[in-house]
Design a protein around this motif. Structure first.
Motif, PDB file in Angstrom:
ATOM      1  N   GLY A 115       0.783  -1.044  -0.220  1.00  0.00           N
ATOM      2  CA  GLY A 115      -0.010   0.226   0.100  1.00  0.00           C
ATOM      3  C   GLY A 115       0.563   1.412   0.150  1.00  0.00           C
ATOM      4  O   GLY A 115       0.515   2.585   0.102  1.00  0.00           O
ATOM      5  N   VAL A 116       2.154   1.049   0.368  1.00  0.00           N
ATOM      6  CA  VAL A 116       3.354   2.083   0.111  1.00  0.00           C
ATOM      7  C   VAL A 116       2.994   2.854  -1.213  1.00  0.00           C
ATOM      8  O   VAL A 116       3.803   1.937  -1.798  1.00  0.00           O
ATOM      9  CB  VAL A 116       4.281   2.571   1.409  1.00  0.00           C
ATOM     10  CG1 VAL A 116       4.520   3.356   0.948  1.00  0.00           C
ATOM     11  CG2 VAL A 116       3.827   1.669   2.232  1.00  0.00           C
ATOM     12  N   MET A 117       3.141   3.685  -1.244  1.00  0.00           N
ATOM     13  CA  MET A 117       3.640   4.342  -3.056  1.00  0.00           C
ATOM     14  C   MET A 117       3.564   5.768  -3.330  1.00  0.00           C
ATOM     15  O   MET A 117       3.409   6.555  -2.172  1.00  0.00           O
ATOM     16  CB  MET A 117       1.973   4.150  -4.295  1.00  0.00           C
ATOM     17  CG  MET A 117       0.825   4.769  -3.963  1.00  0.00           C
ATOM     18  SD  MET A 117      -0.372   4.902  -4.708  1.00  0.00           S
ATOM     19  CE  MET A 117      -0.968   3.186  -4.677  1.00  0.00           C
ATOM     20  N   VAL A 118       4.324   5.970  -4.293  1.00  0.00           N
ATOM     21  CA  VAL A 118       4.936   7.138  -4.904  1.00  0.00           C
ATOM     22  C   VAL A 118       4.231   7.910  -5.974  1.00  0.00           C
ATOM     23  O   VAL A 118       3.397   7.431  -7.483  1.00  0.00           O
ATOM     24  CB  VAL A 118       6.335   8.436  -5.665  1.00  0.00           C
ATOM     25  CG1 VAL A 118       6.154   9.221  -5.900  1.00  0.00           C
ATOM     26  CG2 VAL A 118       7.021   7.885  -4.206  1.00  0.00           C
ATOM     27  N   ALA A 119       2.628   8.476  -5.450  1.00  0.00           N
ATOM     28  CA  ALA A 119       1.155   8.188  -6.472  1.00  0.00           C
ATOM     29  C   ALA A 119       1.872   9.318  -7.855  1.00  0.00           C
ATOM     30  O   ALA A 119       2.870  10.406  -8.005  1.00  0.00           O
ATOM     31  CB  ALA A 119       0.656   9.648  -5.373  1.00  0.00           C
ATOM     32  N   LEU A 120       1.453   8.224  -9.163  1.00  0.00           N
ATOM     33  CA  LEU A 120       1.381   8.904 -10.058  1.00  0.00           C
ATOM     34  C   LEU A 120       1.063  10.445 -10.748  1.00  0.00           C
ATOM     35  O   LEU A 120      -0.244  10.966 -10.259  1.00  0.00           O
ATOM     36  CB  LEU A 120       1.256   8.185 -11.058  1.00  0.00           C
ATOM     37  CG  LEU A 120       1.085   8.114 -13.117  1.00  0.00           C
ATOM     38  CD1 LEU A 120       2.463   7.824 -13.217  1.00  0.00           C
ATOM     39  CD2 LEU A 120       0.329   6.927 -13.362  1.00  0.00           C
ATOM     40  N   ARG A 121       1.479  10.757 -11.481  1.00  0.00           N
ATOM     41  CA  ARG A 121       0.791  12.517 -11.230  1.00  0.00           C
ATOM     42  C   ARG A 121      -0.065  12.031 -12.158  1.00  0.00           C
ATOM     43  O   ARG A 121      -0.146  12.126 -13.105  1.00  0.00           O
ATOM     44  CB  ARG A 121       2.225  13.647 -11.415  1.00  0.00           C
ATOM     45  CG  ARG A 121       2.599  13.275 -12.750  1.00  0.00           C
ATOM     46  CD  ARG A 121       4.206  14.256 -13.270  1.00  0.00           C
ATOM     47  NE  ARG A 121       4.749  13.923 -14.296  1.00  0.00           N
ATOM     48  CZ  ARG A 121       6.475  13.334 -13.813  1.00  0.00           C
ATOM     49  NH1 ARG A 121       6.349  13.475 -12.528  1.00  0.00           N
ATOM     50  NH2 ARG A 121       7.266  13.041 -14.651  1.00  0.00           N
ATOM     51  N   HIS A 122      -0.686  13.170 -11.734  1.00  0.00           N
ATOM     52  CA  HIS A 122      -1.979  12.983 -12.487  1.00  0.00           C
ATOM     53  C   HIS A 122      -3.500  14.488 -12.697  1.00  0.00           C
ATOM     54  O   HIS A 122      -2.901  15.027 -11.809  1.00  0.00           O
ATOM     55  CB  HIS A 122      -3.276  12.079 -11.906  1.00  0.00           C
ATOM     56  CG  HIS A 122      -3.781  11.667 -10.771  1.00  0.00           C
ATOM     57  ND1 HIS A 122      -2.775  11.501  -9.551  1.00  0.00           N
ATOM     58  CD2 HIS A 122      -4.988  12.182 -10.322  1.00  0.00           C
ATOM     59  CE1 HIS A 122      -2.861  12.158  -8.338  1.00  0.00           C
ATOM     60  NE2 HIS A 122      -4.120  12.668  -8.650  1.00  0.00           N
TER      61      HIS A 122
END
Length: 190
Positions: A115-122
């Motif tokens: 569940g840990v992520m760097v969010a894809l820019r969007h």
């Protein structure tokens, strides 16, 4: 000139599933909204948790609501390095293959397996806004940010649907690199 969108800088935050809200804040607890977000129905809550990684702990991290189907921890690359977690860049909700961490709340702890992520820019757009911009859901575009530290961001995912409102989401590392302030805007480039 292309289609302009306001930039929303996304600081580290946590989305919790109901089971984890109960563990961290007490059985039957409901998140307390403190600020409505631009995206319809979403809010910053009063509740905060600590994110525990192998190297350090990030304290007092905001929980965003409402509850989600799965718990998700969104951090920047800088946060990932500080925590000692190799967090991949991912689209929100795409949790397979992501690392976990420990979350600590006032009433308990949760050990996440993923569940840990760097969010894809969007960029969020309603269907009408997407049509006006000449894009559709799941397109990948560029965002051009002007100003003294102006940048062009590649690989920006379009998220379009009825629950979306015109706003580009960059994390704090990306926003700081482009010198984005509270009134920053970007232009969609196809």
């Amino acid at each position: 000139m292309g289609y302009e969108v306001k930039i929303g800088l996304s600081n580290k935050h946590v989305h919790l599933q109901k089971e984890h809200i109960d563990i961290l804040f007490g059985e039957g607890h409901e998140l307390t909204p403190t600020k409505a977000l631009v995206q319809p129905g979403q809010f910053a809550s009063e509740e905060k948790v600590d994110i525990v990684g192998p190297k350090t702990t990030l304290k007092g991290i905001r929980v965003l609501g409402p509850a989600r189907p799965e718990t998700q921890v969104e951090i920047s690359m800088t946060d990932a390095r500080a925590l000692g977690i190799k967090a991949p860049v991912r689209e929100s909700g795409k949790l397979d293959g992501t690392p976990g961490c420990k979350l600590v709340g006032p009433c308990g702890e949760v050990e996440l397996e993923k569940g840990v992520m760097v969010a894809l820019r969007h960029v969020h757009l309603s269907p009408a806004q997407a049509e006006e911009a000449g894009v559709k859901d799941k397109d990948v575009v560029c965002l051009k940010v002007g100003g003294e530290r102006g940048l062009i961001f590649d690989n920006v995912l379009v998220r379009s649907g009825d629950a979306h409102e015109r706003e580009a989401h960059l994390d704090t590392d990306e926003g700081n690199a482009a010198g984005c302030g509270p009134d920053a805007v970007a232009e969609i480039i196809k």
